[in-house]
Design an enzyme around this catalytic site. Structure first.
Site, PDB file in Angstrom:
ATOM      1  N   THR A   2       0.866  -1.170   0.000  1.00 49.93           N
ATOM      2  CA  THR A   2       0.000   0.000   0.000  1.00 49.93           C
ATOM      3  C   THR A   2       0.903   1.219   0.000  1.00 49.93           C
ATOM      4  O   THR A   2       1.887   1.267   0.739  1.00 49.93           O
ATOM      5  CB  THR A   2      -0.918   0.022   1.242  1.00 49.93           C
ATOM      6  N   SER A 133      17.084  -2.231 -26.826  1.00 50.42           N
ATOM      7  CA  SER A 133      16.798  -0.831 -27.129  1.00 50.42           C
ATOM      8  C   SER A 133      17.960  -0.276 -27.928  1.00 50.42           C
ATOM      9  O   SER A 133      18.967  -0.944 -28.143  1.00 50.42           O
ATOM     10  CB  SER A 133      16.609  -0.037 -25.833  1.00 50.42           C
ATOM     11  N   SER A 134      17.836   0.979 -28.345  1.00 48.78           N
ATOM     12  CA  SER A 134      18.867   1.558 -29.208  1.00 48.78           C
ATOM     13  C   SER A 134      20.204   1.682 -28.495  1.00 48.78           C
ATOM     14  O   SER A 134      21.255   1.691 -29.137  1.00 48.78           O
ATOM     15  CB  SER A 134      18.414   2.938 -29.702  1.00 48.78           C
ATOM     16  N   LYS A 139      17.731  -5.075 -23.034  1.00 48.59           N
ATOM     17  CA  LYS A 139      16.682  -4.466 -22.208  1.00 48.59           C
ATOM     18  C   LYS A 139      15.315  -4.800 -22.808  1.00 48.59           C
ATOM     19  O   LYS A 139      15.083  -4.606 -23.991  1.00 48.59           O
ATOM     20  CB  LYS A 139      16.864  -2.952 -22.161  1.00 48.59           C
TER      21      LYS A 139
END
Length: 282
Positions: A2, A133-134, A139
């Site tokens: 929470t 990714s680039s 990733k």
């Protein structure tokens, strides 16, 4: 969790069951609101007065429409009101928006639960989509839940369009019904596609990191909540603070201080005893 803080243990089954229940509620809401469209204004002509129409026209047309469509169509009690009012669209659009909001919230949770893998929660694994990714090889981003988030943003925007268009009607006719209908159709189509994509490219392939989940439960300071009925709120609070400062487990501290026996502690902190109500043997 929470407020993104450790709370009390729960199972992944409980977590995902809650998602299933909340979405089943949305099916119910949509079915309730769609019935508002069964009220029609046939025979109203220009503004609802029925000028140039035969008095028998509404009854005959609705009879045939019911037969053709299989829908329980009814004539509006007041045709002037039915001709100018777009409240049914507002209600249905609101239900569609509510579904989008809940789907987006679930997607946010999936992104958090799968975050990491090493520096996040990493309790579940999402199927890898568009890996890499680039600049960061390997990733894997949660692109499917992110798609659903973006669809929800569009649906929320379309609902605002419906709201403004309904409010903008003047006198006996709302000339903005085209953008109301276009917005609704667009939202429905995007949600249909988004939900199919979410199910088949994400939900169906989710797996649990069992060891990670078990480790998180055992090391959670939130375990003191389960001990509260046995050692009291004050002692539980002190345990939580000490565990946080010393980086020791609540389990080890309870045994070290002799607050409970190992057998008592194992029974109280058994995962199956912490995820549902039960009678306490104090």
């Amino acid at each position: 969790r929470t407020q993104l803080q450790d709370a009390v243990p729960m199972t992944l089954g409980q977590e995902f069951e809650a998602y299933a229940v909340t979405l089943s509620e949305e099916v119910e809401r949509l079915n309730q609101n769609v019935r508002l469209f069964l009220e029609v204004n046939m025979g109203a002509t220009a503004i609802g007065t029925g000028i140039n129409s035969d008095p028998d026209y509404p009854e005959k047309v609705i009879k045939h429409l019911r037969k053709i469509s299989g829908l329980d169509l009814v004539l509006a009690s007041n045709l002037v009101e039915a001709t100018q009012d777009t409240g049914a669209f507002v209600m249905y659009s609101s239900a569609v928006k509510r579904l989008a909001i809940k789907l987006s919230k679930i997607s946010n949770d999936l992104r958090l639960l799968s975050s990491g893998p090493r520096t996040g929660l990493n309790e579940i694994n999402l199927p890898p989509m568009q890996p890499g990714s680039s600049i960061m090889p390997g990733k894997v981003n949660p692109v499917i839940p992110e798609v659903v988030n973006q669809i929800a943003f569009k649906v929320i925007g379309n609902d605002l369009t419906v709201t403004l268009a309904a409010e903008g009607g003047q006198l006996e006719l709302n000339v903005f019904e085209p953008v109301i209908v276009q917005s609704l159709f667009e939202s429905i189509e995007m949600l249909k596609n988004g939900m199919n994509t979410l199910k088949y490219r994400c939900i169906d392939g989710i797996t649990a990191n069992e060891e990670r989940c078990r480790s998180m439960v055992h090391n959670s300071i939130g375990l003191v909540t389960a001990l509260n009925p046995y050692i009291g709120y004050e002692a539980s609070t002190q345990l939580a603070k000490e565990a946080l400062v010393t980086n020791k487990s609540v389990y080890d501290l309870v045994l070290q201080k002799g607050l409970l026996s190992k057998q008592q502690l194992d029974t109280i902190l058994a995962p199956e005893n912490m995820v549902k109500p039960r009678k306490l043997n104090l």
